[in-house]
Design an enzyme around this catalytic site. Structure first.
Site, PDB file in Angstrom:
ATOM      1  N   LYS A   1       0.841  -1.195   0.000  1.00 29.29           N
ATOM      2  CA  LYS A   1       0.000   0.000   0.000  1.00 29.29           C
ATOM      3  C   LYS A   1       0.882   1.252   0.000  1.00 29.29           C
ATOM      4  O   LYS A   1       2.092   1.175   0.194  1.00 29.29           O
ATOM      5  CB  LYS A   1      -0.919  -0.006   1.220  1.00 29.29           C
TER       6      LYS A   1
ATOM      7  N   ARG B   1      -8.978   0.174  15.903  1.00 26.90           N
ATOM      8  CA  ARG B   1      -8.926   0.980  14.694  1.00 26.90           C
ATOM      9  C   ARG B   1     -10.040   0.536  13.744  1.00 26.90           C
ATOM     10  O   ARG B   1     -10.955   1.284  13.464  1.00 26.90           O
ATOM     11  CB  ARG B   1      -7.536   0.855  14.048  1.00 26.90           C
TER      12      ARG B   1
ATOM     13  N   TYR C   1      13.570  31.581   3.993  1.00 31.55           N
ATOM     14  CA  TYR C   1      12.352  32.284   4.381  1.00 31.55           C
ATOM     15  C   TYR C   1      12.344  32.640   5.861  1.00 31.55           C
ATOM     16  O   TYR C   1      12.798  31.878   6.702  1.00 31.55           O
ATOM     17  CB  TYR C   1      11.127  31.409   4.082  1.00 31.55           C
TER      18      TYR C   1
ATOM     19  N   MET D   1       9.595  24.911  -0.451  1.00 30.06           N
ATOM     20  CA  MET D   1       8.781  23.956  -1.203  1.00 30.06           C
ATOM     21  C   MET D   1       9.636  23.075  -2.097  1.00 30.06           C
ATOM     22  O   MET D   1       9.432  21.861  -2.186  1.00 30.06           O
ATOM     23  CB  MET D   1       7.730  24.677  -2.046  1.00 30.06           C
TER      24      MET D   1
END
Length: 368
Positions: free
Chosen positions: A38, A136, A264, A313
């Site tokens: 998965k 779960r 940044y 990013m």
């Protein structure tokens, strides 16, 4: 091996084979092996990884959602595929593509029974999931009579297996809890066997369970993270090999003066003359902002280079002041030499999150 000229995730099939054979060696010859692929095979490449594991002899595959199972079928996977968290909206497609659902609640059982009837199925294979402590997904013990009543009243479905999931099999301080889960599962399995007119096969163990609780391997085991080189504990990790290595290059080098800032929000301020290097990957590639500001490091020419400032990013800046390097040099982010587990722990997370978060815009390269 070709020279790295961009950000690339190298996938080592020899390491994958080693991990599969190591985990297989812990099993009885008759025990089946389910490979969990998965989340794009834990961030690597689900289709190619599954094909390799199929060639090695994996008996079953597991995905989370129907869409993932379809991709495997389209890639040529012919072995059974268990869908661990199917949604009712996808049941028609699931049946059309011969996928096998985990049935975990009364609502899901009734919905799938209705879909199987619509498609005029006969003994369509389903896997009954029971909750033994993870809390779960899964039926409870008090659902057994409801399940039996539904299954005995139709020939549309057949309970091919029953299974559960261990919550803390890697933590030997939780042995008592794990053994309680194992005992609860055995009790449920015995009751199901008595009430059905056939005996479903059983599976309970995950990667850590295979190593720590081999006596509970039943008819099949399921391994996910172990196939990719991590076992949630040092003794298992020592026997496994990381399958993926994230590499990139130095795009540009800057000389930073005392008091100058980098990135940044001016998050990094230099306390002296420094040299920084900019790398072409960032939080859009799966290396989140939590790894910035000196928490985490990468390897440049065999030496540690801390990430400085905020992760951008598409870019990361690192401190290479005391490292002899040039623009275009290779950088190891994690994998061989620096495990994904160690990298993740610097930001208080786990290898699963790091591996599965690597963006698919990152080029995959395969080493046979």
């Amino acid at each position: 091996m070709s020279e790295v000229k961009e950000t690339v995730l190298e996938i080592d099939f020899k390491a994958l084979e080693h991990n599969y054979l190591y985990l297989r060696s812990k099993l009885l010859p008759k025990t089946k092996f389910l490979a969990v692929v998965k989340a794009f095979a834990y961030g690597s490449d689900a289709e190619k990884v599954a094909l390799k594991l199929q060639s090695l002899g994996a008996d079953y595959f597991a995905v989370a959602y129907v869409k993932e199972g379809i991709a495997l079928r389209d890639a040529g996977i012919t072995r059974p595929i268990l869908v661990l968290h199917p949604q009712a909206v996808s049941f028609d497609t699931l049946i059309e593509r011969c996928l096998e659902p985990s049935i975990y609640s009364r609502k899901i059982l009734e919905a799938f029974l209705e879909t199987a009837a619509k498609h005029e199925q006969k003994e369509y294979p389903v896997h009954l999931k029971f909750n033994t402590g993870l809390n779960r997904l899964g039926f409870g013990e008090n659902d057994i009579d409801f399940i039996i009543g539904k299954l005995k009243g139709t020939d549309y479905l057949k309970a091919l297996s029953i299974f559960s999931h261990l919550a803390a099999s890697e933590d030997l301080n939780e042995k008592e809890f794990t053994k309680k889960q194992i005992d609860t599962f055995q009790k449920i399995a015995s009751e199901i066997d008595k009430k059905l007119d056939h005996i479903p096969f059983k599976h309970l163990l995950n990667t850590s369970g295979i190593v720590n609780y081999p006596g509970a391997q039943h008819h099949m085991v399921r391994s996910g993270i172990g196939l990719y080189g991590y076992g949630n504990e040092a003794k298992i990790d020592a026997q496994l090999r990381p399958v993926v290595t994230l590499k990139t290059i130095i795009s540009q080098i800057h000389k930073i003066k005392p008091g100058e800032t980098v990135g940044y929000n001016r998050a990094y301020a230099s306390d002296g003359y420094k040299i920084s290097a900019t790398l072409p990957l960032g939080h859009a590639d799966g290396i989140g902002r939590q790894y910035g500001n000196g928490k985490t490091y990468v390897y440049v020419n065999g030496k540690k280079a801390p990430i400085i400032g905020n992760v951008c990013m598409d870019m990361i800046m690192i401190d290479v002041t005391n490292i002899n390097c040039n623009e275009g040099d290779e950088v190891i982010v994690f994998g061989k030499g620096l495990s994904a587990n160690d990298f993740a722990q610097t930001a208080d997370t786990i290898s699963y999150e790091l591996l599965t978060g690597i963006s698919q815009r990152v080029k995959r390269s395969f080493i046979e």
